[in-house]
Design an enzyme around this catalytic site. Structure first.
Site, PDB file in Angstrom:
ATOM      1  N   GLY B  54      56.905  40.113  51.373  1.00 14.06           N
ATOM      2  CA  GLY B  54      57.822  41.003  52.076  1.00 14.06           C
ATOM      3  C   GLY B  54      59.014  41.371  51.222  1.00 14.06           C
ATOM      4  N   SER B  55      59.669  42.467  51.556  1.00 18.20           N
ATOM      5  CA  SER B  55      60.870  42.896  50.833  1.00 18.20           C
ATOM      6  C   SER B  55      62.104  42.197  51.393  1.00 18.20           C
ATOM      7  CB  SER B  55      61.027  44.412  50.930  1.00 18.20           C
ATOM      8  OG  SER B  55      59.988  45.054  50.231  1.00 18.20           O
ATOM      9  N   GLY B  56      63.203  42.339  50.689  1.00 19.25           N
ATOM     10  CA  GLY B  56      64.462  41.739  51.139  1.00 19.25           C
ATOM     11  C   GLY B  56      64.795  40.443  50.426  1.00 19.25           C
ATOM     12  N   HIS B  57      63.991  40.089  49.406  1.00 20.56           N
ATOM     13  CA  HIS B  57      64.186  38.818  48.701  1.00 20.56           C
ATOM     14  C   HIS B  57      64.615  39.012  47.250  1.00 20.56           C
ATOM     15  CE1 HIS B  57      62.424  36.681  52.073  1.00 20.56           C
ATOM     16  NE2 HIS B  57      61.329  37.416  52.017  1.00 20.56           N
ATOM     17  N   ASP B 110      50.446  36.875  54.502  1.00 25.78           N
ATOM     18  CA  ASP B 110      50.037  36.980  53.104  1.00 25.78           C
ATOM     19  C   ASP B 110      48.669  36.337  52.906  1.00 25.78           C
ATOM     20  OD1 ASP B 110      52.463  38.238  52.175  1.00 25.78           O
ATOM     21  OD2 ASP B 110      53.450  36.309  52.386  1.00 25.78           O
ATOM     22  N   HIS B 219      63.161  33.340  55.804  1.00 26.71           N
ATOM     23  CA  HIS B 219      63.269  34.392  56.821  1.00 26.71           C
ATOM     24  C   HIS B 219      64.022  33.867  58.030  1.00 26.71           C
ATOM     25  CE1 HIS B 219      59.490  34.695  54.533  1.00 26.71           C
ATOM     26  NE2 HIS B 219      59.893  35.937  54.363  1.00 26.71           N
TER      27      HIS B 219
END
Lengths: 334, 334
Positions: B54-57, B110, B219
């Site tokens: 996922g994005s945001g990391h 994932d 998360h």
């Protein structure tokens, strides 16, 4: 105050100890607890490059110690100038006998303390010359350049001055290119939230939710306008439209663009800003020779971003291309 | 929500455009808008290294694309798995004919999508083997290692696997060392604030002021304990005392230590934590071969930090020493 600290008045001390331990390959402590130096400094037969400033701006300032970058840094408390003694000791740690280029930002405390430190250095037989960064466009009108603050453009000034010194240039030449670098550089910041100085324990200014402050300084100095929070593309446009006309940057120019976060803004958002900035510059036929996007000069956990643009000539291009190895700026040659 | 974005549902798209533009020297877009690759991929005669998440990391995951690192990344929405198709396309972009090592983190989405992508790849004649990172100690008991999440230890897995692939090793050997790297790695996170997914617009969990969450996930997955916020030294002790007994790390071990911020915690505070961690490890006669301190794997603007420790042997030492050039991990050899 949601922080990993021990005592609020020991933040800088603890941080420096950890920094030196984590970067043994690059830096070393000195007899002055407020001076950290590149582990090879003074580098034989090289002009010393020194900077300094308040803490809380990681990677600035100690994060730029390293190969082809800065030789010694005078460290201040959070958002406060280092002492004159710290600057003087940094000069001594950096000087190999060819003199010292003190490349720092235009703040009253730093100006005063650097001036006193230079007097001490002269008495000690160390030649020191300065370049005072003043790249922050919104901080004063164009006819008062000498009143403008130094912000993230300082990073590019250190990169250029550091690379020139590493080539074996003499003090006057290091000063000349560093001055050219900053003279060709303009910046602007946009703030979205405040930050808290640990010893104070509460924000010393506020930005309301849904608002943004255009032209904010690195310590929350007031900007030129508080507006409703706009889209990233609109913010990019405001930043570009403030910076470009000031030099002015013109059609055909080649530039370095540096987009830095102010601390708590996710780096993801800096890329969103950069995406639009590159488009806007392309529309004006200004080409980006090298972009840098990331946290290069922060203000604790402030949310916001800065845009810095530096106009290049052949000499600056060659110097920006040089290899650099520091915590905050690591680059392979080319 | 104080953010530089355009539309909340276009954050990933805008970010990727800006990322590719800012790092033309390292990466390039592909026909799949959710797959970014190292510009030299597929590298001739080299096992391909793929990851995704996922994005945001940031810098994870695209920030680890580059030389001696990752060849292709499948990109998900914020905190969401990439699609099976994105993983499959990433395999195709990375494969030079010697197969693909898919090195990713243990999350349900994932796992499912990588599994489907592998079936697609098999049908296409591409050999893919996986290592599933599970370094997050508090996420499950030791007798349920297979339930543990992957966190910042993934960065070290990519470094090791990427370096091994670059040496020309075959797929089984790349998988073997990547598995060894993660098997020798343990992590823990401590959260101080929540974060906001742009499309949601409000925090999906909360941490009260004055509290901290020990064992928080990337998360905001619940940790093992919410306690009063302790001093940095006490937090460092809790982190070290959770991580070390789990492997266990023992007297005489040489380790890599990676301390990452979760996003909004000033990097300054990571050095304060690291300062104590190095002391604690020294007391136990565990020596730090290489420390990494900075924002290596973040969670938007969450405040907090993670500690990751990897036990080394001669092979892992040699691989960790290799040069690397990516946005998030840039290192000169040695």
């Amino acid at each position: 105050m949601q922080r990993f600290i021990n005592k609020a008045d020991e933040v800088v001390e603890d941080m420096l100890k950890g920094f030196v331990r984590a970067h043994k390959d690059l830096v070393v402590a000195t007899d002055d607890s407020r001076v950290i130096k590149y582990k090879e400094a003074p580098v034989e037969n090289k002009v010393g490059v020194v900077t300094g400033g308040g803490s809380g701006h990681k990677p600035a300032f100690v994060g730029y110690l390293g190969k082809n970058m800065v030789d010694a840094v005078a460290v201040g408390e959070i958002f406060s100038s280092p002492t004159a003694m710290a600057f003087f000791n940094a000069f001594k740690e950096a000087d190999s006998g060819r003199g010292v280029a003190c490349l720092y930002g235009n703040y009253a405390g730093d100006n005063m303390n650097v001036k006193m430190a230079i007097e001490m250095a002269e008495a000690d037989g160390i030649e020191v010359k300065t370049v005072v960064a003043n790249d922050d466009v919104p901080s004063a009108p164009k006819d008062k350049l000498e009143d403008r603050r130094g912000v993230a453009g300082e990073v590019l000034m250190w990169k250029i001055g550091g690379a020139m010194a590493a080539k074996g240039a003499d003090l006057d030449d290091v000063i000349r290119v560093s001055q050219k670098a900053i003279d060709n550089t303009r910046s602007i910041g946009v703030g979205l939230t405040s930050c808290v100085i640990p010893e104070v324990g509460k924000p010393n200014f506020t930005i309301e939710d849904g608002k943004m402050e255009v032209g904010i300084g690195h310590h929350g100095e007031p900007g030129i306008e508080v507006t409703n929070l706009k889209t990233a593309n609109e913010v990019a446009e405001i930043m570009v439209d403030t910076v470009l006309p000031d030099l002015p940057f013109e059609k055909g120019d080649e530039v370095v663009v540096l987009v830095s976060g102010l601390g708590a803004t996710p780096v993801m958002e800096l890329y969103i800003l950069y995406n639009k900035m590159e488009e806007l510059l392309a529309e004006k036929s200004i080409s980006i020779y090298k972009p840098y996007v990331g946290d290069y000069f922060t203000s604790l956990e402030m949310m916001g971003a800065t845009l810095t643009v530096m106009k290049l000539d052949d000499e600056l291009k060659e110097l920006i291309d040089e290899e650099a190895d520091s915590m905050g700026f690591k680059q392979f040659r080319g």
